[in-house]
Design an enzyme around this catalytic site. Sequence first.
Site, PDB file in Angstrom:
ATOM      1  N   ASP A  60       0.825  -1.201   0.000  1.00 55.22           N
ATOM      2  CA  ASP A  60       0.000   0.000   0.000  1.00 55.22           C
ATOM      3  C   ASP A  60       0.863   1.255   0.000  1.00 55.22           C
ATOM      4  OD1 ASP A  60      -2.319  -1.441   0.013  1.00 55.22           O
ATOM      5  OD2 ASP A  60      -2.789  -1.117   2.119  1.00 55.22           O
ATOM      6  N   LYS A  82      -3.594   3.243  -2.685  1.00 53.64           N
ATOM      7  CA  LYS A  82      -4.789   4.028  -2.964  1.00 53.64           C
ATOM      8  C   LYS A  82      -4.749   5.273  -2.104  1.00 53.64           C
ATOM      9  CE  LYS A  82      -7.741   0.089  -4.066  1.00 53.64           C
ATOM     10  NZ  LYS A  82      -9.036  -0.568  -3.806  1.00 53.64           N
ATOM     11  N   MET A 197     -10.017   7.570   7.404  1.00 54.63           N
ATOM     12  CA  MET A 197     -10.174   8.167   6.071  1.00 54.63           C
ATOM     13  C   MET A 197     -11.329   9.171   6.048  1.00 54.63           C
ATOM     14  SD  MET A 197      -9.608   4.554   4.025  1.00 54.63           S
ATOM     15  CE  MET A 197     -10.717   3.701   5.172  1.00 54.63           C
TER      16      MET A 197
END
Length: 278
Positions: A60, A82, A197
Amino acid sequence: MFDWIRRPARRGHFAALDHADFPAFEPGSVWLVGAGPGGPGLVSLLAYHALGQADVIVHDALVAPDLLAMAPRRAQKLFAGKRGGKPSPKQADISLQLIDLARSGKRVLRLKGGDPFMFGRGGEEAGALARLGIPFRIVPGISSGLGGLAYAGIPITHRDTNQAVIFLTGHDESGAVPGGVDWNAVAHAAPVIVMFMAVKHLGSITQKLLAAGRDGADRLAIVSHAATPDQSIIETTLAQAHVLSEVPTPAIVVLGPVSAYRQSLDWYVGEARRHVFG
């Protein structure tokens, strides 16, 4: 479906710390490993073992470069990160990549920030492997919702303030505020809400919580770049959070009284730090 253990329990004594006593990382298998909240020292011994055995590491964006540097030079490193607002690989393509690499006989290490099963899409990737009969192992990691807050001196539970906590993601598959959340229930279900997030939609989320009756005076803290030298903390209230701008990411958000414990438990000093309260 995810019953991946196919071997007797290992001996429960200190010999288990011996490198030779760790489970074999077999060719043609995939290990989904949690890299922890930031600092490379926060991975498990089993994660460190996997790092040294892997043929290819699919990692990641939030995996620390210092952690990747611990891998042998022969290991191929493939980026599958991402980040909000930036071009990112599709989840289906990442799963297919893991499948193809395993079928080619590689020892595939899927290295994911935090914990693979805590808003890390690990369940989806493991499900894709399970459906095709590809051997896999889950190696849990320290979630940023636990370890990241600990580095800010914030216990997510304390018997003087709360016996419950809610973990919430700040966006769905499309990147929007999750549409399936019962905000009225969330606002009152627990004294502490930990949000992953959530910075991009923080204004919208806080307004939904306020509209549902959450007290605007509740403390809100944002921990950015947790457990790294760049760690910084912003402290404000639920009612004032919408005015914040340029909050560093990645970040973890905690709403509730537990951030007050920072006054005595703030033990980690990062190189960059910012405090706001009001």
